[in-house]
Design a protein around this motif. Structure first.
Motif, PDB file in Angstrom:
ATOM      1  N   UNK A  49      -5.757 -76.319 -84.217  1.00  0.00           N
ATOM      2  CA  UNK A  49      -5.514 -75.247 -85.188  1.00  0.00           C
ATOM      3  C   UNK A  49      -6.480 -74.076 -85.033  1.00  0.00           C
ATOM      4  N   UNK A  50      -5.926 -72.890 -84.875  1.00  0.00           N
ATOM      5  CA  UNK A  50      -6.730 -71.686 -84.726  1.00  0.00           C
ATOM      6  C   UNK A  50      -5.839 -70.477 -85.003  1.00  0.00           C
ATOM      7  N   UNK A  96      -3.280 -65.261 -88.349  1.00  0.00           N
ATOM      8  CA  UNK A  96      -2.398 -64.345 -87.611  1.00  0.00           C
ATOM      9  C   UNK A  96      -1.039 -64.994 -87.317  1.00  0.00           C
ATOM     10  N   UNK A  97      -1.048 -66.229 -86.824  1.00  0.00           N
ATOM     11  CA  UNK A  97       0.189 -66.950 -86.545  1.00  0.00           C
ATOM     12  C   UNK A  97       0.642 -67.678 -87.819  1.00  0.00           C
ATOM     13  N   UNK A  98       1.919 -67.614 -88.161  1.00  0.00           N
ATOM     14  CA  UNK A  98       2.378 -68.222 -89.418  1.00  0.00           C
ATOM     15  C   UNK A  98       2.217 -69.733 -89.486  1.00  0.00           C
ATOM     16  N   UNK A  99       2.202 -70.412 -88.336  1.00  0.00           N
ATOM     17  CA  UNK A  99       2.107 -71.872 -88.342  1.00  0.00           C
ATOM     18  C   UNK A  99       1.625 -72.347 -86.985  1.00  0.00           C
ATOM     19  N   UNK A 105       1.375 -72.645 -81.068  1.00  0.00           N
ATOM     20  CA  UNK A 105       1.571 -73.478 -79.882  1.00  0.00           C
ATOM     21  C   UNK A 105       2.612 -72.865 -78.959  1.00  0.00           C
ATOM     22  N   UNK A 106       3.652 -72.291 -79.530  1.00  0.00           N
ATOM     23  CA  UNK A 106       4.692 -71.653 -78.714  1.00  0.00           C
ATOM     24  C   UNK A 106       4.125 -70.487 -77.918  1.00  0.00           C
ATOM     25  N   UNK A 125     -10.183 -68.497 -91.569  1.00  0.00           N
ATOM     26  CA  UNK A 125      -8.943 -68.272 -90.821  1.00  0.00           C
ATOM     27  C   UNK A 125      -7.822 -69.205 -91.275  1.00  0.00           C
ATOM     28  N   UNK A 126      -7.952 -69.779 -92.476  1.00  0.00           N
ATOM     29  CA  UNK A 126      -6.936 -70.671 -93.031  1.00  0.00           C
ATOM     30  C   UNK A 126      -6.771 -71.922 -92.170  1.00  0.00           C
TER      31      UNK A 126
END
Length: 471
Positions: A185-186, A190-193, A198-199, A373-374
């Motif tokens: 997880x990082x 910025x990325x929703x999930x 990963x994509x 960063x959530x």
């Protein structure tokens, strides 16, 4: 050709130089005003560049042939979305470098260890007598230096998830030699999930062919599965379609626990490289200057990548035993009155902090904070409770980290404001034999432009304290 470049940082500036040299019409747009971009604009003085600052109007896209995004600009923002609606292609400096370079690219990504591994790979290739260019997300973009790259040179780029998002844009492409060190997880601010994140990472191997090479971290839960199965599966999420594709490239691994058929691994105390049916010892754990098993994994990754890229075993050894680290990554700043002060400002995620904590057996005074960063804090919080004597919190995330650690007498928790106050408190509570470790676990954006600026400020504060104690 009309090119619009969004964002005037390192990548945007390099793109502006490249397209200006080609004679294209170049427009640079940035949400910051001219007063905040004085040095960037001055560096491009004399070039025929038009600036649209303080806004991103859709009129920029009128007659536009290509929209280039800097890494800090999400493709989901209105201007790129409007460009897609109009059929205008999107790109960035790394994707253009891949498409236009005169030599195949070595691309390296991962949630952690990218910069150390990329630096090691570059040094190993250079030590093998190969002219090597290192850039991308590390150092300088290479898009405006392509004319200097020779046909026998090597080109190594560190690639972030932000840059890789656009590698799937038509025509899609992946580097000839791709490496995914790990995926944890990082950047979930910025990325929703994790599916989106990963994509984006998976794009580095997604479009490879059977003539290409994919170096994968065997010990990581996600990349290890890719290495074993030769297949990438990413479940669908809101706004992210499921991804299922085979890894066409020849798979190479690196591992701390498994003797891989091709790649690099740890065999007892020995780091080993295996390639084309031959096995070479590189060095022992005791010969490495880098601290922590995460850095041993980085060295193994570098051997696997550099070896696949043409480096020799002797060059790998020479670099591995001589490499003392990259600035802001477990960097020893000073020893003052028996206390060693380490700068790990790169630790912008709890996982990076956890890796740093595992690298020390000494009593720890930990400086943690910044902007969250959530990301999950449970693992880092557990290590803090077991390994840290004093927890010195600063910045926006101070309360969040305190809540994650929970009410406790061990460690002693100190709540501070800015980094200056945190360093002063650390200086008061540290005693001989301790390590004072700046490993924030959050980004620097609550107070600094980037983690380097935060690390440099920490260095200056420590050196000022050292000078003060020596007078």
């Amino acid at each position: 050709m009309k090119v619009v470049i969004v964002g005037l940082a390192r990548q945007g500036s390099a793109l502006a130089r490249y397209f200006s040299a080609r004679g294209d019409q170049v427009i640079v747009t940035d949400l910051r005003p001219a007063t905040a971009l004085h040095s960037e604009i001055a560096a491009l003085e004399g070039l025929p560049i038009e600036y649209v600052l303080g806004e991103h109007p859709f009129s920029l896209l009128d007659g536009c042939d290509l929209l280039c995004l800097s890494g800090g600009v999400p493709p989901e923002t209105p201007l790129p979305q409007e460009a897609r609606r109009r059929g205008i292609p999107l790109s960035n400096d790394s994707r253009l470098t891949l498409q236009l370079a005169p030599v195949p690219m070595i691309g390296i990504t991962g949630s952690s260890g990218k910069t150390t591994t990329t630096t090691l790979v570059g040094e190993m290739l250079k030590a093998s007598g190969l002219t090597t260019w290192v850039g991308g997300n590390i150092g300088v973009p290479l898009i405006d230096r392509l004319a200097q790259i020779g046909a026998d040179d090597r080109m190594v780029l560190e690639l972030s998830s932000f840059q890789l998002q656009l590698f799937a844009e038509p025509p899609p492409a992946s580097p000839h030699l791709s490496a995914v060190l790990n995926i944890t997880p990082n950047h979930l601010d910025r990325h929703p999930s994790m599916a989106h994140y990963t994509a984006a990472k998976a794009n580095i191997v997604r479009f490879q062919s059977a003539d290409d090479l994919a170096v994968l971290g065997v010990d990581d839960a996600i990349t290890g599965r890719w290495w074993r199965e030769g297949w990438v599966h990413i479940a669908a999420d809101v706004g992210q379609a499921a991804l299922d594709f085979p890894i066409q490239a020849r798979r190479v691994g690196f591992s701390l626990v498994e003797a891989v058929p091709e790649g690099a691994f740890l065999q007892g105390e020995q780091l080993v490289w295996r390639w084309a049916g031959h096995t070479w010892p590189i060095c022992t754990l005791g010969e490495l200057k880098l601290r922590g098993m995460h850095n041993v994994a980085n060295v193994l990754a570098a051997c696997a990548i550099a070896g696949a890229g043409g480096a020799t075993a002797e060059a790998m050894r020479q670099v591995a035993i001589g490499f003392a680290g990259v600035p802001h990554r477990l960097e020893l700043v000073a020893e003052i009155n028996g206390v060693r002060w380490y700068n790990d400002s790169i630790a912008t995620a709890p996982e990076r902090m956890a890796a740093a904590l595992r690298a020390f057996d000494e009593p720890l005074v930990l400086l943690a904070g910044g902007r969250d960063k959530h990301l999950p804090w449970a693992e880092a919080a557990e290590l803090i409770r077991h390994k840290v004597r004093h927890l010195v919190l600063f910045g926006e995330a101070a309360g969040l980290i305190a809540d994650a650690v929970g009410p406790t007498d061990h460690p002693q928790v100190h709540r501070c404001g800015p980094l200056e106050e945190a360093v002063a408190v650390a200086a008061q509570v540290a005693r001989p034999g301790d390590v004072v470790l700046l490993s924030p676990g959050g980004t620097s954006f609550d107070a600094y432009k980037d983690f380097e600026a935060r690390g440099e400020h920490f260095r200056s504060l420590v050196h000022a304290f050292k000078k003060e104690t020596s007078t």
